[in-house]
Scaffold this motif. Structure first.
Motif, PDB file in Angstrom:
ATOM      1  N   LEU A  41      39.496  49.284  35.956  1.00 40.22           N
ATOM      2  CA  LEU A  41      40.725  49.906  35.234  1.00 40.22           C
ATOM      3  C   LEU A  41      40.764  50.121  33.916  1.00 40.22           C
ATOM      4  N   VAL A  42      40.221  49.102  33.348  1.00 40.90           N
ATOM      5  CA  VAL A  42      40.079  48.953  31.702  1.00 40.90           C
ATOM      6  C   VAL A  42      39.331  50.066  31.303  1.00 40.90           C
ATOM      7  N   LYS A  43      38.385  50.683  32.050  1.00 42.66           N
ATOM      8  CA  LYS A  43      37.353  51.803  31.770  1.00 42.66           C
ATOM      9  C   LYS A  43      38.185  53.053  32.246  1.00 42.66           C
ATOM     10  N   SER A  44      38.928  53.102  33.258  1.00 39.74           N
ATOM     11  CA  SER A  44      39.659  54.192  33.841  1.00 39.74           C
ATOM     12  C   SER A  44      41.027  54.652  33.286  1.00 39.74           C
ATOM     13  N   ALA A  59      52.693  56.299  27.039  1.00 35.30           N
ATOM     14  CA  ALA A  59      52.952  54.931  26.754  1.00 35.30           C
ATOM     15  C   ALA A  59      52.929  53.979  27.784  1.00 35.30           C
ATOM     16  N   ALA A  60      53.671  54.561  28.914  1.00 32.73           N
ATOM     17  CA  ALA A  60      53.521  53.616  30.261  1.00 32.73           C
ATOM     18  C   ALA A  60      52.055  53.173  30.570  1.00 32.73           C
ATOM     19  N   ILE A  61      51.376  54.060  30.627  1.00 37.29           N
ATOM     20  CA  ILE A  61      49.874  53.684  31.014  1.00 37.29           C
ATOM     21  C   ILE A  61      49.143  53.037  30.021  1.00 37.29           C
ATOM     22  N   GLU A  62      49.401  53.116  28.599  1.00 34.50           N
ATOM     23  CA  GLU A  62      48.928  52.433  27.720  1.00 34.50           C
ATOM     24  C   GLU A  62      49.207  51.066  27.713  1.00 34.50           C
ATOM     25  N   ASN A  63      50.475  50.796  27.715  1.00 39.33           N
ATOM     26  CA  ASN A  63      50.923  49.439  28.154  1.00 39.33           C
ATOM     27  C   ASN A  63      50.238  48.597  29.044  1.00 39.33           C
ATOM     28  N   HIS A  64      50.302  49.426  30.178  1.00 40.61           N
ATOM     29  CA  HIS A  64      49.423  48.857  31.206  1.00 40.61           C
ATOM     30  C   HIS A  64      48.056  48.563  31.126  1.00 40.61           C
ATOM     31  N   LEU A  65      47.408  49.454  30.274  1.00 40.05           N
ATOM     32  CA  LEU A  65      46.009  49.200  29.967  1.00 40.05           C
ATOM     33  C   LEU A  65      45.881  47.973  29.061  1.00 40.05           C
ATOM     34  N   LYS A  66      46.915  47.587  28.309  1.00 39.75           N
ATOM     35  CA  LYS A  66      46.784  46.466  27.471  1.00 39.75           C
ATOM     36  C   LYS A  66      47.180  45.176  28.601  1.00 39.75           C
ATOM     37  N   GLU A  67      47.973  45.251  29.342  1.00 41.01           N
ATOM     38  CA  GLU A  67      48.059  44.071  30.340  1.00 41.01           C
ATOM     39  C   GLU A  67      47.080  43.976  31.457  1.00 41.01           C
ATOM     40  N   THR A  68      46.128  45.152  31.659  1.00 36.98           N
ATOM     41  CA  THR A  68      45.116  44.995  32.259  1.00 36.98           C
ATOM     42  C   THR A  68      44.027  44.152  31.754  1.00 36.98           C
ATOM     43  N   ALA A  69      43.904  44.286  30.562  1.00 35.53           N
ATOM     44  CA  ALA A  69      42.891  43.416  29.930  1.00 35.53           C
ATOM     45  C   ALA A  69      43.437  42.036  29.926  1.00 35.53           C
ATOM     46  N   GLY A  70      44.573  41.863  29.905  1.00 38.29           N
ATOM     47  CA  GLY A  70      45.319  40.286  29.997  1.00 38.29           C
ATOM     48  C   GLY A  70      45.210  39.918  31.515  1.00 38.29           C
ATOM     49  N   HIS A  71      45.030  40.932  32.447  1.00 38.16           N
ATOM     50  CA  HIS A  71      44.808  40.374  33.929  1.00 38.16           C
ATOM     51  C   HIS A  71      43.363  39.991  34.101  1.00 38.16           C
ATOM     52  N   VAL A  72      42.317  40.849  33.579  1.00 32.71           N
ATOM     53  CA  VAL A  72      40.955  40.217  33.524  1.00 32.71           C
ATOM     54  C   VAL A  72      40.788  38.852  32.853  1.00 32.71           C
ATOM     55  N   ALA A  73      41.476  38.662  31.785  1.00 31.49           N
ATOM     56  CA  ALA A  73      41.270  37.367  31.250  1.00 31.49           C
ATOM     57  C   ALA A  73      42.124  36.245  32.008  1.00 31.49           C
ATOM     58  N   ARG A  74      43.105  36.499  32.598  1.00 32.58           N
ATOM     59  CA  ARG A  74      43.811  35.547  33.740  1.00 32.58           C
ATOM     60  C   ARG A  74      42.990  35.227  34.938  1.00 32.58           C
ATOM     61  N   LEU A  75      42.468  36.383  35.083  1.00 33.58           N
ATOM     62  CA  LEU A  75      41.476  36.266  36.486  1.00 33.58           C
ATOM     63  C   LEU A  75      40.345  35.199  36.086  1.00 33.58           C
ATOM     64  N   GLU A  76      39.752  35.276  34.876  1.00 31.74           N
ATOM     65  CA  GLU A  76      38.761  34.446  34.400  1.00 31.74           C
ATOM     66  C   GLU A  76      39.382  32.864  34.481  1.00 31.74           C
ATOM     67  N   GLN A  77      40.547  32.816  33.971  1.00 31.61           N
ATOM     68  CA  GLN A  77      41.140  31.346  34.067  1.00 31.61           C
ATOM     69  C   GLN A  77      41.234  30.835  35.287  1.00 31.61           C
ATOM     70  N   VAL A  78      41.479  31.965  36.231  1.00 34.20           N
ATOM     71  CA  VAL A  78      41.436  31.224  37.580  1.00 34.20           C
ATOM     72  C   VAL A  78      40.101  31.040  38.079  1.00 34.20           C
ATOM     73  N   PHE A  79      39.044  31.708  37.947  1.00 41.11           N
ATOM     74  CA  PHE A  79      37.871  31.214  38.259  1.00 41.11           C
ATOM     75  C   PHE A  79      37.211  29.804  37.559  1.00 41.11           C
ATOM     76  N   LYS A  80      37.931  29.647  36.276  1.00 40.00           N
ATOM     77  CA  LYS A  80      37.664  28.474  35.524  1.00 40.00           C
ATOM     78  C   LYS A  80      38.314  27.193  36.286  1.00 40.00           C
ATOM     79  N   LEU A  81      39.694  27.349  36.826  1.00 41.21           N
ATOM     80  CA  LEU A  81      40.439  26.495  37.328  1.00 41.21           C
ATOM     81  C   LEU A  81      39.559  25.956  38.769  1.00 41.21           C
ATOM     82  N   LEU A  82      39.021  26.896  39.226  1.00 38.36           N
ATOM     83  CA  LEU A  82      38.423  26.630  40.678  1.00 38.36           C
ATOM     84  C   LEU A  82      36.739  26.465  40.447  1.00 38.36           C
ATOM     85  N   ASP A  83      36.436  26.094  39.101  1.00 31.73           N
ATOM     86  CA  ASP A  83      35.194  25.726  38.823  1.00 31.73           C
ATOM     87  C   ASP A  83      34.159  26.708  39.245  1.00 31.73           C
ATOM     88  N   LYS A  84      34.466  28.122  39.222  1.00 33.29           N
ATOM     89  CA  LYS A  84      33.433  28.908  39.952  1.00 33.29           C
ATOM     90  C   LYS A  84      33.138  29.887  38.511  1.00 33.29           C
TER      91      LYS A  84
END
Length: 182
Positions: A41-44, A59-84
């Motif tokens: 989605l970050v690319k699309s 503007a709504a889609i631009e805002n969601h693009l910024k949030e989506t980059a945060g979602h990627v980072a948050r998922l990376e946190q999840v993987f780290k918490l799971l030691d994966k």
């Protein structure tokens, strides 16, 4: 990672190898799927922003693009918490939804509210897929006693629901009415 009882979830063994319980495997597979989807989605999303005529929609889609980059980072946190390791597994559903959005853009006239209405429809399909995915993974995290992970997934779920509501607002307060007159 400890569960709600303060113990580490038990892993089954096959011979000398340790394997994860089936539910945890399903959970991790779902995380990998969403990790691919969010990165895709970050690319699309920039293509949809560029194709939008309405400034409110862009503007709504631009805002969601910024949030989506945060979602990627948050998922990376999840993987780290799971030691994966944060690994992506191709999400056929998201690939299909973004191809459909590209098809809407290609089959509608540039600069029209009709195209914007199509972009909203395609965007909401994406949002609903994400909402269903995050909700399901949130429930699995809770079942598995992964409380810290559940908090992170809940944050993203809330943002996805808010993005969907904003798209509805833009459609109902502006775009759909203009498109109806084209």
């Amino acid at each position: 990672m400890k569960n709600e009882t303060g113990t580490t979830p038990k892993f089954k063994t096959k011979g000398t190898a340790t394997v994860e319980p089936a539910l945890q495997e399903l959970f991790i597979d779902g995380l990998m799927d969403l990790y691919w989807a969010e990165n895709h989605l970050v690319k699309s999303l920039p293509k949809m922003i560029k194709a939008a005529t309405s400034t409110a929609l862009a503007a709504a889609i631009e805002n969601h693009l910024k949030e989506t980059a945060g979602h990627v980072a948050r998922l990376e946190q999840v993987f780290k918490l799971l030691d994966k390791e944060a690994l992506a597994k191709k999400c056929d559903a998201m690939e299909g939804l973004t191809k459909e959005a590209e098809g809407v853009i290609g089959s509608t006239e540039a600069g029209t509210a009709t195209r914007d209405a199509g972009i909203i429809l395609a965007s909401q399909k994406v949002e609903h897929y994400e909402i269903a995915s995050y909700l399901g993974l949130l429930r699995l995290a809770t079942t598995l006693g992964l409380d810290e992970v559940a908090v992170l997934l809940k944050q993203t779920l809330t943002e996805e629901q808010t993005a969907d509501a904003l798209l509805t607002e833009v459609a109902e307060n502006e775009i759909n009415y203009i498109a109806a007159g084209e």
